[in-house]
Design an enzyme around this catalytic site. Sequence first.
Site, PDB file in Angstrom:
ATOM      1  N   LYS C  79       0.851  -1.198   0.000  1.00  0.00           N
ATOM      2  CA  LYS C  79       0.000   0.000   0.000  1.00  0.00           C
ATOM      3  C   LYS C  79       0.885   1.245   0.000  1.00  0.00           C
ATOM      4  O   LYS C  79       1.912   1.276   0.677  1.00  0.00           O
ATOM      5  CB  LYS C  79      -0.900  -0.019   1.250  1.00  0.00           C
ATOM      6  CG  LYS C  79      -1.969   1.074   1.272  1.00  0.00           C
ATOM      7  CD  LYS C  79      -2.857   0.933   2.513  1.00  0.00           C
ATOM      8  CE  LYS C  79      -3.950   1.988   2.576  1.00  0.00           C
ATOM      9  NZ  LYS C  79      -4.799   1.856   3.785  1.00  0.00           N
ATOM     10  N   SER C 154      -9.741   1.939   2.789  1.00  0.00           N
ATOM     11  CA  SER C 154      -8.834   2.627   1.907  1.00  0.00           C
ATOM     12  C   SER C 154      -7.807   1.741   1.189  1.00  0.00           C
ATOM     13  O   SER C 154      -7.241   2.147   0.191  1.00  0.00           O
ATOM     14  CB  SER C 154      -8.085   3.701   2.702  1.00  0.00           C
ATOM     15  OG  SER C 154      -7.242   3.108   3.660  1.00  0.00           O
ATOM     16  N   SER C 178      -9.949  -0.343   7.023  1.00  0.00           N
ATOM     17  CA  SER C 178      -9.328  -0.181   5.698  1.00  0.00           C
ATOM     18  C   SER C 178      -8.622  -1.404   5.142  1.00  0.00           C
ATOM     19  O   SER C 178      -8.228  -1.414   3.966  1.00  0.00           O
ATOM     20  CB  SER C 178      -8.338   0.988   5.731  1.00  0.00           C
ATOM     21  OG  SER C 178      -9.030   2.201   5.651  1.00  0.00           O
TER      22      SER C 178
END
Lengths: 94, 254, 489
Positions: C79, C154, C178
Amino acid sequence: MQVSKEQILHIANLARLNLKEDEVEEYLKNLDEILNFANIINNAPTEDLGITIGSNEEKNVFRKDEVKIFEDRDALLENAPSKENNMFKVPKII
Amino acid sequence: MSREDYEAVIGLEVHAELSTKTKIFCSCANEFGGEPNTNICPVCTAMPGALPVLNEKVVEYAVKAGLATNCSISKDSKNDRKNYFYPDTPKAYQISQYDKPLCENGHVEIETSDGNKKVIRIERIHIEDDAGKLNHDDFGGESLVDLNRAGVPLIETVSKPDMRSAEEAEQYLRKLKSIFEYIEVSDCKMQEGSLRADVNVSVRKKGDPLGTRTEMKNMNSFRSIVRAINYEIERQIDLIEDGRTGRARKLKVG
Amino acid sequence: MNITELTVHELQEKLKNKELTISEITKAYVDRINEKEKDVQAFVTTLTEEATKQSEEIEEKINSGEIKGEFAGIPIGIKDNMCTKGVKTTCSSKMLENFIAPYDATAVKKINEENIINLGKLNMDEFAMGGSTEHSYFHKTYNPWNLNKVPGGSSGGSAAAVAANMVPWALGSDTGGSIRQPASFCGVVGLKPTYGLVSRYGLVAFASSLDQIGPITKDVRDSAMLLNIITGHDEMDTTSANIEKKDYTKALKKDVKGMKIGVPKEFYGEGVQPEVEEKIKAALEEYKKLGAEIVEISLDVAEYSLATYYIIACAEASSNLGRFDGVRYTHRAKDYNGLWDLYKKSRSEAFGDEVKRRIILGTYVLSSGYYDAYYKKAQQVRTLVMNKFNEAFGKCDVIITPTSPTTAFDIGGKLNDPLSMYKADICTVSVNITGLPGISVPCGVDNDGMPIGMQIIGNRFEEEKILNAAYAYEQVEKFRENHKPTFKK
């Protein structure tokens, strides 16, 4: 309305944000909705409860007073939008 | 009314840089004055993702300072963020202590020139990080930021408003300086800024409640502190005599 | 053999049996990225060339005996809010569009020490604020199960990349759901560890008291393996737990006999999509058959948690995002008149709408006059929520809820209604407020073929229990055998 236009402009200023006229309207509406929802916490039975800052109980976590040199110091200045003499450059502060 | 009917009320906030080997929240050397941005790392330059880890010596030195000034040492202490934007403060907050300082309720004894002894109470001593240095001496209308000093450990000693004259303020500061030097927590070199004081002065008619105070920040010599206090006392008395009360003002000196 | 469909433990098996080489694996993934990335758009930065070169080097070193290691040469995706030295780390923000991290996050360092190959940095909601990955400055990411739907967020790029077989596994971060919610939307496994189990050093902070890094994987065994790699005490993070390192794969016993599963009635019913509730109830029946005991419990704090979460997360974010001021790294506005203007213009130009909204909310609840009513009260409610969960764990070993009340929603569906987007986090945020571990495992699909996620919550540092519970169900459900993403438009 829980929040006034004046307040949101003050808050934005504290956060160093400029808001355009339409943004002011939009954020006012959002902030109002969210705070209205958030107000439910006032119903929560929290008498006599302390505050929780973090969820783990680590305490007295210290570091030894020993010098460790960060080797890649140049990399710390490489992303600077403006620099001079190995320093970060900003507009003159009076 | 004669000037003898007035008294000054003075309190000091004294910042002392601790003489630890490393900075307060990272392992960079606690040295500055050399080449700019040499003692820096992701933590003290506030790179995204970097986290502070407290230096155990900072706590030890602050506790020492607290014990030497008769403070009680808190068993439950924490750090807090003081948020503000300024280029010498890369995280956009100072890590200080708000409601739970390490040391509280101390005092030191001073001796004035007439041989009298007086106790000056200390409200608190807390730990915090110093800011970086801004160099303004450039001709291009710009300032340059050096972060060697960012993250240098400080203790802030806050007195109660117990001093009544410039002389008492000077004696108090000399006392603190000699204590911190003796217990070796700070080298207290005032000309280099490792000991500096914010001075709060207000004037009132004897017996009246506290007047409006003026804060003079970052003073780093005994002479300038004495002169500034005496000047400020005269100025405030004049204002009161003229029928105007002293307007609160903040002066940044040095 | 379709290499990119294999789990990491299957890849390891094939490497061991010499059925595959490291460079073949990387090549298969590079080809897959070249084929699917245009549809899914899971990456902010792809490192396919670097990865190819690295795979050859690692292969050589293994052949010459210079390095060993059970994970050497396995690819990964990361990420884009974890610092990767020398590689752009953008947080999917214009603010960090060109930011080259000067150091590695601790989790990334651990990945590198295993000679795992980074295939690229994965898309996310800007600064991890959002639940759909629509708040990325660069581009949206599309759900591999239906390209008109969001992948969640996210960590939407991480979940979508794993689901689309563009990476075998990925690292995500979870502040309010997330990792778990995008894992649920994309039919993969997502684990948010106990707060403190994984170091946050080098994870760009959103809400420091809630953030945790965790694995997003194809199955539960891979989740346990990746957790093994990234855990461990770190002296660079004072909230890092100083506990003994465990081998989480040893917990995968399939045996849940006598395990007490708490089912909080408040997390079901109103607002939950019927198929989601149905499938989770069916899963509970499976657990019963396996010998687990279902215990009805009450956790009447879901709404309080949600409100508290948004107050605390935004307050912390407003302070954490102060450092993005255009001085030490970009973005800096082109024209400005003095320092004040530089700050305001740079920040206003480079933060997206959602980030600004949260900074404003956070600044508001921290400002004088509102601090006690909102921030302090929220911190008290946090204590209340923790007490309630503690009580609950007196009655059961794990707690099962939906991961999200619904399956993936349409792209653009909630974009203009921030509050309804926030409310979708109702099932996940308590886990962050309390710092507990939670895992999302696939639990069938809805009528439109979209994956459903089941959340299993454990007590502090009891990752083994939730991994085992998830594993036991996975063996029965056989989700990956029965369902595959279709990439339909």
